[in-house]
Write a protein that holds these residues in place. Structure first.
Motif, PDB file in Angstrom:
ATOM      1  N   MET A  88     -34.488  27.028   5.813  1.00 24.70           N
ATOM      2  CA  MET A  88     -35.855  27.312   5.165  1.00 24.70           C
ATOM      3  C   MET A  88     -36.710  28.339   5.775  1.00 24.70           C
ATOM      4  N   PHE A  89     -36.558  28.411   7.049  1.00 21.36           N
ATOM      5  CA  PHE A  89     -37.277  29.435   7.556  1.00 21.36           C
ATOM      6  C   PHE A  89     -36.953  31.048   7.150  1.00 21.36           C
ATOM      7  N   LEU A  90     -35.476  31.135   7.175  1.00 23.73           N
ATOM      8  CA  LEU A  90     -34.894  32.402   6.599  1.00 23.73           C
ATOM      9  C   LEU A  90     -35.304  32.424   5.243  1.00 23.73           C
ATOM     10  N   ARG A  91     -35.409  31.551   4.265  1.00 21.87           N
ATOM     11  CA  ARG A  91     -35.717  31.864   2.950  1.00 21.87           C
ATOM     12  C   ARG A  91     -37.050  32.107   2.692  1.00 21.87           C
ATOM     13  N   LEU A 136     -44.014  24.810   7.984  1.00 25.37           N
ATOM     14  CA  LEU A 136     -43.438  24.110   6.844  1.00 25.37           C
ATOM     15  C   LEU A 136     -42.106  23.989   6.625  1.00 25.37           C
ATOM     16  N   SER A 137     -41.225  24.896   7.517  1.00 28.23           N
ATOM     17  CA  SER A 137     -39.918  24.776   7.669  1.00 28.23           C
ATOM     18  C   SER A 137     -39.580  23.491   8.298  1.00 28.23           C
ATOM     19  N   LEU A 138     -40.243  23.091   9.240  1.00 24.73           N
ATOM     20  CA  LEU A 138     -40.022  21.995  10.178  1.00 24.73           C
ATOM     21  C   LEU A 138     -40.313  20.830   9.407  1.00 24.73           C
ATOM     22  N   LEU A 139     -41.300  20.630   8.406  1.00 23.04           N
ATOM     23  CA  LEU A 139     -41.704  19.839   7.680  1.00 23.04           C
ATOM     24  C   LEU A 139     -40.474  19.563   6.599  1.00 23.04           C
ATOM     25  N   TRP A 140     -40.174  20.583   5.894  1.00 23.79           N
ATOM     26  CA  TRP A 140     -38.936  20.512   4.999  1.00 23.79           C
ATOM     27  C   TRP A 140     -37.752  20.106   5.594  1.00 23.79           C
ATOM     28  N   GLY A 141     -37.545  20.462   6.706  1.00 21.56           N
ATOM     29  CA  GLY A 141     -36.064  19.946   7.377  1.00 21.56           C
ATOM     30  C   GLY A 141     -36.136  18.502   7.767  1.00 21.56           C
ATOM     31  N   LEU A 169     -42.909  31.662  -0.408  1.00 18.27           N
ATOM     32  CA  LEU A 169     -43.321  30.197  -0.499  1.00 18.27           C
ATOM     33  C   LEU A 169     -43.499  29.637  -1.962  1.00 18.27           C
ATOM     34  N   LEU A 170     -43.961  30.390  -2.948  1.00 14.01           N
ATOM     35  CA  LEU A 170     -43.847  29.935  -4.243  1.00 14.01           C
ATOM     36  C   LEU A 170     -42.600  29.589  -4.945  1.00 14.01           C
ATOM     37  N   GLN A 171     -41.766  30.574  -4.513  1.00 12.48           N
ATOM     38  CA  GLN A 171     -40.366  30.524  -5.224  1.00 12.48           C
ATOM     39  C   GLN A 171     -39.369  29.444  -4.703  1.00 12.48           C
ATOM     40  N   ASN A 172     -39.558  29.469  -3.023  1.00 12.18           N
ATOM     41  CA  ASN A 172     -38.589  28.857  -2.377  1.00 12.18           C
ATOM     42  C   ASN A 172     -38.935  27.675  -1.769  1.00 12.18           C
ATOM     43  N   TYR A 173     -40.276  27.484  -1.454  1.00  9.47           N
ATOM     44  CA  TYR A 173     -40.805  26.096  -0.798  1.00  9.47           C
ATOM     45  C   TYR A 173     -41.350  24.910  -1.845  1.00  9.47           C
ATOM     46  N   TYR A 174     -42.281  25.357  -2.319  1.00  6.51           N
ATOM     47  CA  TYR A 174     -43.057  24.464  -3.355  1.00  6.51           C
ATOM     48  C   TYR A 174     -41.986  23.718  -4.467  1.00  6.51           C
TER      49      TYR A 174
END
Length: 186
Positions: A88-91, A136-141, A169-174
């Motif tokens: 996620m961090f790389l994305r 955010l990457s940590l939370l997602w993981g 963030l809009l395209q990959n995380y949310y």
């Protein structure tokens, strides 16, 4: 007559002696029965102690097995978490060479990141935007590894990010953050 009297006395003494011996026999018989009962109780206690000892050995083995399982499961989960965080961090980061590995200490749970040259990156040296992306990457993981969908509330998500990171963030995380997501954007 004298001999008859002497024999009567001897007979009386022997009868008294016989009664004493019979009393001793009865007393010894009671003691024997009491000792047999004690022996039986001790045998039962010994058998119970042996069973408890066997149970204790089994429980110790079970505890050791569970500890080994916990250790292996922790390693597996930590390894999965490291990969999810890095992915996620790389994305989100859009800097492919910035982070090549994420490591989590299995005892202290301290997270460290390394760059392409294998150098450790100090999180406090990252920009505030990259710190936010890392968090955010940590939370997602954590959500991915736990397989639990947690509600997320994100306050001012774009304040520290440049336009490229906002788009990522809009395209990959949310879209992947979960079903319950509240964004407090200003």
């Amino acid at each position: 007559i004298e001999e008859q009297n002497r024999l009567k006395e001897t007979l009386g003494a022997k009868r008294n002696e016989k009664q004493t011996i019979e009393g001793d026999i009865e007393r010894f018989e009671r003691q024997r029965k009491g000792l047999e009962t004690q022996k039986k109780n001790l045998d039962e206690q010994f058998d119970a102690a042996e069973k408890n000892q066997e149970k204790g050995v089994f429980i110790r083995k079970l505890i050791m097995t569970l500890n080994d399982y916990e250790t292996e499961l922790k390693k597996t989960r930590i390894s999965e978490l490291e990969e999810f965080i890095k992915e996620m961090f790389l994305r989100l980061c859009n800097k492919e060479d910035m982070v090549t590995s994420v490591h989590i200490d299995s005892h202290t749970f301290i997270v460290s990141i390394k760059d392409a040259q294998g150098r450790g990156l100090e999180k406090h040296n990252l920009s505030s935007g990259l710190k936010q992306i890392f968090a955010l990457s940590l939370l997602w993981g954590l959500a991915k590894v736990s397989k639990i969908e947690i509600p997320m509330i994100i306050d001012t998500p774009f304040g520290r990010l440049d336009s490229i990171h906002r788009t990522n963030l809009l395209q990959n995380y949310y879209p992947n953050a979960g079903r319950q997501l509240i964004i407090l954007s200003t």
